[in-house]
Design a protein around this motif. Structure first.
Motif, short mmCIF file in Angstrom:
data_model
loop_
_atom_site.label_atom_id
_atom_site.label_comp_id
_atom_site.label_asym_id
_atom_site.label_seq_id
_atom_site.Cartn_x
_atom_site.Cartn_y
_atom_site.Cartn_z
N ILE A 17 0.87 -1.17 0.00
CA ILE A 17 0.00 0.00 0.00
C ILE A 17 0.91 1.22 0.00
CG2 ILE A 17 -1.74 1.30 1.27
CD1 ILE A 17 -2.82 -1.36 2.30
N ASN A 18 0.76 2.04 -1.03
CA ASN A 18 1.63 3.21 -1.22
C ASN A 18 3.11 2.81 -1.19
OD1 ASN A 18 -0.55 5.02 -1.43
ND2 ASN A 18 -0.69 5.16 0.79
N GLY A 19 3.41 1.67 -1.80
CA GLY A 19 4.79 1.21 -1.91
C GLY A 19 5.35 0.51 -0.69
N LYS A 20 4.58 0.43 0.39
CA LYS A 20 5.05 -0.20 1.63
C LYS A 20 4.37 -1.55 1.81
CE LYS A 20 5.21 0.46 6.60
NZ LYS A 20 4.66 1.21 7.73
N ALA A 21 5.16 -2.59 2.04
CA ALA A 21 4.60 -3.93 2.28
C ALA A 21 3.82 -3.92 3.58
CB ALA A 21 5.71 -4.96 2.33
N VAL A 22 2.62 -4.50 3.54
CA VAL A 22 1.78 -4.56 4.74
C VAL A 22 1.33 -6.00 4.97
CG1 VAL A 22 0.95 -2.19 4.51
CG2 VAL A 22 -0.34 -4.05 3.46
N LYS A 23 0.99 -6.31 6.20
CA LYS A 23 0.48 -7.62 6.58
C LYS A 23 -0.99 -7.44 6.92
CE LYS A 23 0.78 -11.89 8.40
NZ LYS A 23 0.28 -12.93 7.57
N ILE A 24 -1.86 -8.14 6.20
CA ILE A 24 -3.29 -8.08 6.47
C ILE A 24 -3.69 -9.46 6.98
CG2 ILE A 24 -5.58 -7.71 5.50
CD1 ILE A 24 -4.30 -5.80 3.48
N SER A 25 -3.89 -9.55 8.28
CA SER A 25 -4.19 -10.84 8.92
C SER A 25 -5.67 -11.15 8.97
CB SER A 25 -3.63 -10.85 10.35
OG SER A 25 -2.23 -10.66 10.31
N ASP A 26 -6.49 -10.11 8.98
CA ASP A 26 -7.93 -10.31 9.09
C ASP A 26 -8.66 -9.08 8.53
OD1 ASP A 26 -8.07 -8.28 11.15
OD2 ASP A 26 -7.43 -9.78 12.60
N PRO A 27 -9.98 -9.15 8.41
CA PRO A 27 -10.73 -8.01 7.86
C PRO A 27 -10.55 -6.71 8.64
CG PRO A 27 -12.07 -9.98 7.74
CD PRO A 27 -10.84 -10.34 8.54
N ASN A 28 -10.30 -6.80 9.94
CA ASN A 28 -10.06 -5.57 10.71
C ASN A 28 -8.80 -4.86 10.23
OD1 ASN A 28 -12.33 -5.82 12.39
ND2 ASN A 28 -11.24 -7.23 13.73
N ASP A 29 -7.76 -5.62 9.94
CA ASP A 29 -6.55 -5.02 9.36
C ASP A 29 -6.87 -4.37 8.02
OD1 ASP A 29 -4.91 -5.87 11.44
OD2 ASP A 29 -4.16 -7.63 10.36
N ALA A 30 -7.64 -5.07 7.18
CA ALA A 30 -8.00 -4.53 5.87
C ALA A 30 -8.76 -3.21 6.03
CB ALA A 30 -8.83 -5.55 5.09
N ASN A 31 -9.69 -3.18 6.96
CA ASN A 31 -10.46 -1.95 7.19
C ASN A 31 -9.58 -0.79 7.62
OD1 ASN A 31 -12.95 -3.06 6.49
ND2 ASN A 31 -13.33 -3.79 8.56
N ARG A 32 -8.54 -1.07 8.40
CA ARG A 32 -7.62 -0.01 8.81
C ARG A 32 -6.90 0.61 7.61
NH1 ARG A 32 -7.66 -2.86 13.63
NH2 ARG A 32 -6.21 -4.51 13.13
N TYR A 33 -6.78 -0.17 6.54
CA TYR A 33 -6.17 0.34 5.30
C TYR A 33 -7.23 0.80 4.30
CZ TYR A 33 -1.78 -1.70 6.92
OH TYR A 33 -0.66 -2.01 7.65
N ALA A 34 -8.47 0.98 4.78
CA ALA A 34 -9.59 1.42 3.94
C ALA A 34 -9.90 0.44 2.82
CB ALA A 34 -9.34 2.82 3.39
N ILE A 35 -9.69 -0.85 3.10
CA ILE A 35 -10.05 -1.90 2.14
C ILE A 35 -11.34 -2.54 2.64
CG2 ILE A 35 -9.38 -4.11 1.13
CD1 ILE A 35 -6.44 -3.24 1.62
N GLY A 36 -12.35 -2.50 1.82
CA GLY A 36 -13.63 -3.09 2.16
C GLY A 36 -14.00 -4.16 1.16
N MET A 37 -14.99 -4.94 1.50
CA MET A 37 -15.43 -5.99 0.59
C MET A 37 -16.93 -6.18 0.75
SD MET A 37 -13.85 -9.76 0.17
CE MET A 37 -14.79 -11.13 -0.42
N VAL A 38 -17.60 -6.27 -0.38
CA VAL A 38 -19.03 -6.54 -0.38
C VAL A 38 -19.20 -7.99 -0.78
CG1 VAL A 38 -21.26 -5.98 -1.39
CG2 VAL A 38 -19.59 -4.16 -0.96
#
Length: 84
Positions: A17-38
């Motif tokens: 995200i913005n060139g920085k590697a991130v670890k997304i372990s669960d949907p809460n992590d995804a939400n913190r990065y403004a990633i949502g899913m329908v």
């Protein structure tokens, strides 16, 4: 999408995200990065196109009608930019 949203872990590669590697372990992590899913169940709604799935929840309308042409143009620009 399930990997990006944290429902599954990747077998290889990384998410940046913005060139920085991130670890997304669960949907809460995804939400913190403004990633949502329908989540779409085939029996609940009609089949959507790729465009309709992408704009779902943030769709722009005019007089009650979807502005798909504008969304399609933006999607094509992003697809080209990110080589999708």
């Amino acid at each position: 999408m399930s990997i990006l949203f944290g429902l599954y872990q990747p077998d290889q590669g990384e998410i940046k995200i913005n060139g920085k590697a991130v670890k997304i372990s669960d949907p809460n992590d995804a939400n913190r990065y403004a990633i949502g899913m329908v989540h779409q169940h085939f029996k609940l709604v009609h089949n959507f196109t790729v465009l309709e799935n992408i704009i779902l929840g943030v769709e722009e309308t005019s007089k009650g009608l979807l502005k798909k042409d504008k969304a399609r143009k933006k999607l094509l620009e992003l697809s080209k930019q990110y080589h999708l």
